[in-house]
Write a protein that holds these residues in place. Structure first.
Motif, PDB file in Angstrom:
ATOM      1  N   ALA A 217       0.956  -1.157   0.050  1.00 14.97           N
ATOM      2  CA  ALA A 217       0.048   0.062   0.007  1.00 14.97           C
ATOM      3  C   ALA A 217       0.849   1.166  -0.028  1.00 14.97           C
ATOM      4  O   ALA A 217       1.958   1.342   0.835  1.00 14.97           O
ATOM      5  CB  ALA A 217      -0.905  -0.085   1.026  1.00 14.97           C
ATOM      6  N   GLY A 218       0.515   2.137  -0.643  1.00 13.75           N
ATOM      7  CA  GLY A 218       1.074   3.405  -0.795  1.00 13.75           C
ATOM      8  C   GLY A 218       2.253   3.583  -2.179  1.00 13.75           C
ATOM      9  O   GLY A 218       2.686   4.691  -2.590  1.00 13.75           O
ATOM     10  N   GLU A 219       2.625   2.164  -2.680  1.00 14.72           N
ATOM     11  CA  GLU A 219       3.413   2.442  -3.711  1.00 14.72           C
ATOM     12  C   GLU A 219       2.842   3.120  -5.055  1.00 14.72           C
ATOM     13  O   GLU A 219       1.836   2.805  -5.207  1.00 14.72           O
ATOM     14  CB  GLU A 219       4.083   0.820  -4.172  1.00 14.72           C
ATOM     15  CG  GLU A 219       5.100   0.300  -3.025  1.00 14.72           C
ATOM     16  CD  GLU A 219       5.616  -1.004  -3.193  1.00 14.72           C
ATOM     17  OE1 GLU A 219       6.174  -1.571  -2.443  1.00 14.72           O
ATOM     18  OE2 GLU A 219       4.972  -1.546  -4.070  1.00 14.72           O
ATOM     19  N   ALA A 220       3.624   3.651  -5.820  1.00 15.93           N
ATOM     20  CA  ALA A 220       3.233   3.800  -7.267  1.00 15.93           C
ATOM     21  C   ALA A 220       3.147   2.750  -7.969  1.00 15.93           C
ATOM     22  O   ALA A 220       3.733   1.781  -8.024  1.00 15.93           O
ATOM     23  CB  ALA A 220       3.881   4.991  -7.824  1.00 15.93           C
ATOM     24  N   GLY A 221       1.992   2.639  -9.023  1.00 13.55           N
ATOM     25  CA  GLY A 221       1.783   1.607  -9.744  1.00 13.55           C
ATOM     26  C   GLY A 221       1.338   1.952 -11.122  1.00 13.55           C
ATOM     27  O   GLY A 221       0.435   2.827 -11.101  1.00 13.55           O
ATOM     28  N   GLY A 222       2.106   1.414 -12.275  1.00 12.88           N
ATOM     29  CA  GLY A 222       1.467   1.798 -13.456  1.00 12.88           C
ATOM     30  C   GLY A 222       0.602   0.455 -14.392  1.00 12.88           C
ATOM     31  O   GLY A 222       0.561   0.589 -15.493  1.00 12.88           O
ATOM     32  N   ALA A 223       0.655  -0.559 -13.503  1.00 16.05           N
ATOM     33  CA  ALA A 223       0.044  -1.811 -14.198  1.00 16.05           C
ATOM     34  C   ALA A 223      -1.101  -2.392 -13.135  1.00 16.05           C
ATOM     35  O   ALA A 223      -0.909  -2.195 -12.037  1.00 16.05           O
ATOM     36  CB  ALA A 223       1.083  -2.699 -14.267  1.00 16.05           C
TER      37      ALA A 223
END
Length: 796
Positions: free
Chosen positions: A61-67
């Motif tokens: 939780a909190g991590e950036a994600g593009g997928a």
């Protein structure tokens, strides 16, 4: 370029396999069933399969994600900490064919932590590549349907993490999903204004919203709300209008719930509104306690840009109460990167920083400078705007630029709200996209990527620089936002005064004892400089001078002296800690590597002075000898060094009290003229009463010769001095003419700043004057010492 440099090494070590055909279970998932063969092939080629062991974390939780991900086999648990809870609970479980990580579709960070409940395989599908492949397949309606499904799924997971939905039934969640809509607001854009009709409830999916009321030109902040909070419910029903305005403090994604839907849920759950009122009331009461009482007025400085402190994950902070303004941080940055990526100008805030030696947030407020340096945001605006994907973010939260992909277009620099990215000429050795053209390059702080720790932090001789996560380690920010305290605080990066004091006190005692014993022996005729213990003291003093000279080496050779490179395949923590751990197993804070050397330099200097006295007292002969010259220069350099050491200890705290922002020496040249211009512009057009007060009170206040010295001696800050001056004026007026005092507050503010300017220059001069004298005299003393040793050795 190594794998760790292009951002792919971490992914491979985490279990990402090579692109290839996806298992049938992936495309048999309900979400992907409508795609044609071409779209499936393109998605499989662009995506990756990832293998997870039992209890392995897919993302946090909190991590950036593009997928987003589709479960091919196994089972995963999606967990989150609801607002108000102190532990994670399971939001849902994902089985083969299920989708997770859908929040990437709306550009939001991960809402949940995904943990494998069994050995599993998941397919990673980049959102932008999925959209492109689905669109190219000629099935636009399918792509649109899939997009809606992903958004709905992402919204479901978001709602599951909110306290707002804690007691709602599944059918209530479905009602919300049918009714809510996503809205994007930019920094400073109003969600609604005071007096507008109330038509919906708002849930914050991402970003920060400021609740405020306006009285003319004055804005009164009522609350700051962040991800997971809700607002706008108080005025719903009965045709009421908004009692306050809601403004996005930064880019924010909100969910809008129509008033009718909210009313229907309230009828189904009569306890819903009272519970929401209680949650809102508790949050506002906690924030008001910080602002009104606990913060003792200083938190108002933090309010200037609370959004910045909320989104930053590695914020560079300079403690102005210990900073010697030597500029070594910027110099070391330039030494490593060729040009400094740190500008020692920025916002000054006054706040409590968690210190390892203090209870949570109980330390005294400190004056902190937030210099222009990348703060490695949770959701970097620069990364979103980069058209080539040159900006990446690694698993430790470090935001970096890939030179090989950067075209120097400047989109990232324009997107950064705090101007922490610059466009500079591309170095000849830097790679270029396509191998030609693109003469410019975006540059910013990358926490000295490839090294164990940032040079600026390690190079500070006073330990005044440190990197923090403000939402956890700046106590006022944490209290306002309701965050959790980091048990092993990084704010102690400027700490260590007790150990330094003990070392210096012990050295001073030893020096006094050695010197006194030597003086007594020489006075009694029991010692001669060329014999016995006195000669040994002289030899030890010469060795001490050599050690003192070595202090200059690490200060002037950052790249090869103490900047440690990461081992191949090594990773760094969120503050650039190089993966080092303390005794408790937590990431060890990055500390100055030069501060202990400065303390040792001072300690050796004290002992060397005592040895010099023991070797030979001041020559009694009036003849000019080499020994007499050496004595004179040695004690001159000792005096200059002692003056500098005392200035480093005393001046910064006093300077921090009387400066509005951290000024550099070149700033003072035009500062007085600018302040006087402002002062006389403010007087123009004011009432006769204000002009009379300027003539009788403020002008004499400015003309008092010892005014700056009086300000220093008082120990008052600029704000306290303003209050004292206003109290004098109020005593003169005795309550008369209050309606004719418009503009007086600004005139008092400028007058106090004008009085403080000479004091600031004097303190800054004290910080800078002693060191050159110390260096020059030390060089002369070292040369004389060599001559003295040669001539003494040549004598029979």
């Amino acid at each position: 370029m190594s794998p760790s440099d292009d951002g792919l090494g971490d992914a491979r070590r985490a279990g990402l396999e090579r692109p290839g055909a996806f298992p049938p279970a992936v495309f048999n998932a309900p979400l992907l069933r409508g795609l044609d063969e071409r779209a499936r092939r393109e998605i499989a080629e662009a995506g990756r399969l990832r293998s997870l062991a039992l209890d392995e974390v897919a993302y946090r939780a909190g991590e950036a994600g593009g997928a987003f991900f589709v479960v091919a086999s196994g089972r995963l648990s999606l967990r989150a900490t609801r607002r108000g809870d102190d532990r994670e609970t399971e939001v849902r479980a994902a089985a083969p064919g299920d989708v997770l990580g859908e929040e990437a579709v709306v550009g939001a960070p991960r809402r949940t932590t995904a943990v494998a409940l069994a050995p599993s395989v998941i397919a990673e599908i980049p959102v932008h590549l999925f959209r492109r492949a689905a669109g190219r397949s000629g099935k636009a309606e399918i792509a649109e349907k899939l997009e809606r499904a992903l958004r709905r799924s992402a919204t479901r997971d978001l709602l599951s993490t909110l306290a707002f939905t804690r007691d709602l039934e599944p059918e209530d969640i479905e009602i919300l999903l049918d009714a809510v809509s996503h809205r994007r607001f930019e920094r400073g854009q109003a969600v609604y204004r005071q007096g507008d009709p109330a038509a919906e409830l708002w849930l914050i999916a991402e970003g920060m919203v400021q609740i405020q009321t306006e009285e003319g030109d004055r804005i009164h902040v009522r609350a700051y709300l962040t991800r997971g909070d809700f607002f706008g419910d108080v005025e719903l029903g009965g045709g009421r209008r908004r009692a306050a305005s809601a403004v996005a403090s930064g880019a924010a994604t909100l969910l809008s719930v129509p008033a009718k839907t909210f009313a229907a849920l309230a009828r189904r759950h009569p306890d819903l509104i009272p519970r929401l009122r209680r949650i809102t009331g508790e949050q506002h009461a906690a924030q008001e306690a910080v602002v009104a009482g606990h913060a003792q007025g200083h938190t108002a400085h933090v309010f200037r840009d609370l959004y910045r402190l909320e989104v930053a994950r590695s914020l560079l902070v300079i403690d102005l109460e210990t900073c010697a303004r030597c500029g070594h941080c910027a110099w070391s940055c330039a030494d490593v990167h060729g040009v400094s990526r740190l500008v020692r100008r920025g916002d000054k805030v006054i706040a409590r920083v968690d210190d390892g030696g203090q209870a949570a947030g109980q330390g005294a407020p400190r004056s902190l400078l937030l210099p222009n340096s990348c703060q490695h945001c949770e959701s970097p605006a620069c990364m979103i705007e980069c058209p080539t994907g040159a900006i990446g973010k690694d698993t430790g939260g470090e935001v970096f630029i890939r030179d090989a992909l950067c075209t120097g277009c400047g989109a990232c620099a324009k997107a950064c709200p705090w101007e922490n990215i610059a466009i500079a000429p591309r170095p000849a050795a830097a790679p270029r996209p396509g191998g030609a053209g693109f003469e410019d390059l975006a540059v910013k702080c990358d926490l000295c990527r490839g090294h164990v720790a940032p040079a600026c932090v390690e190079a500070c001789p006073t330990g005044s620089l440190f990197r923090v996560n403000p939402a956890e380690e700046i106590a006022d920010v944490r209290d306002l936002l309701g965050g959790a305290r980091r048990e092993h605080a990084r704010g102690a990066g400027a700490g260590g005064p007790r150990s330094d004091a003990a070392l210096l006190a012990g050295s001073a005692i030893a020096a006094a004892g050695i010197g006194a014993a030597g003086l007594l022996a020489h006075a009694a005729g029991a010692a001669r400089p060329g014999d016995g213990a006195a000669w040994a003291a002289g030899a030890a003093a010469a060795a001490g001078v050599a050690l003192l000279l070595l202090y200059a080496v690490p200060k002037r050779a950052a790249r090869w002296s103490w900047m440690r490179r990461l081992r191949r395949g090594g990773e760094r923590g969120e503050h650039g800690d190089g993966g080092e751990r303390d005794d408790a197993g937590d990431a060890a804070p990055v500390r100055s590597r030069l501060r202990p050397q400065l303390s040792a330099h001072l300690a050796i200097g004290l002992v060397t002075a005592g040895l010099a006295l023991a070797h030979a007292p001041w020559p009694r002969s009036g003849r000019p000898t080499l020994g007499a010259a050496l004595h004179l220069v040695f004690w001159a350099t000792a005096a200059a060094g002692a003056f500098t050491a005392v200035a480093y200890r005393v001046a910064p705290r006093r300077l921090a009290r009387i400066e509005r922002t951290a000024a550099l020496p070149e700033d003072f040249a035009a500062a007085r003229r600018e302040h006087l211009d402002r002062f006389y512009r403010e007087v123009s057009g004011r009432s006769d009463l204000v002009k009379k007060l300027v003539e009788k009170v403020l002008v004499p206040y400015l003309q008092r010769p010892l005014g700056p010295l009086a300000l220093l001696a008082s120990g008052r800050s600029l704000r306290e001095e303003e209050r004292a001056l206003r109290a004098r004026i109020d005593a003169i007026l005795e309550g008369r003419g209050a309606e004719r005092l418009a503009g007086l507050a600004e005139l008092i503010r400028i007058a106090v700043e004008l009085r403080a300017l000479p004091a600031q220059r004097a303190l800054l001069g004290a910080l800078r004057a002693g060191l050159p004298a110390h260096i020059v005299s030390f060089g002369v003393a070292a040369a004389l010492l060599v001559l003295h040793a040669l001539t003494a050795g040549a004598r029979p």
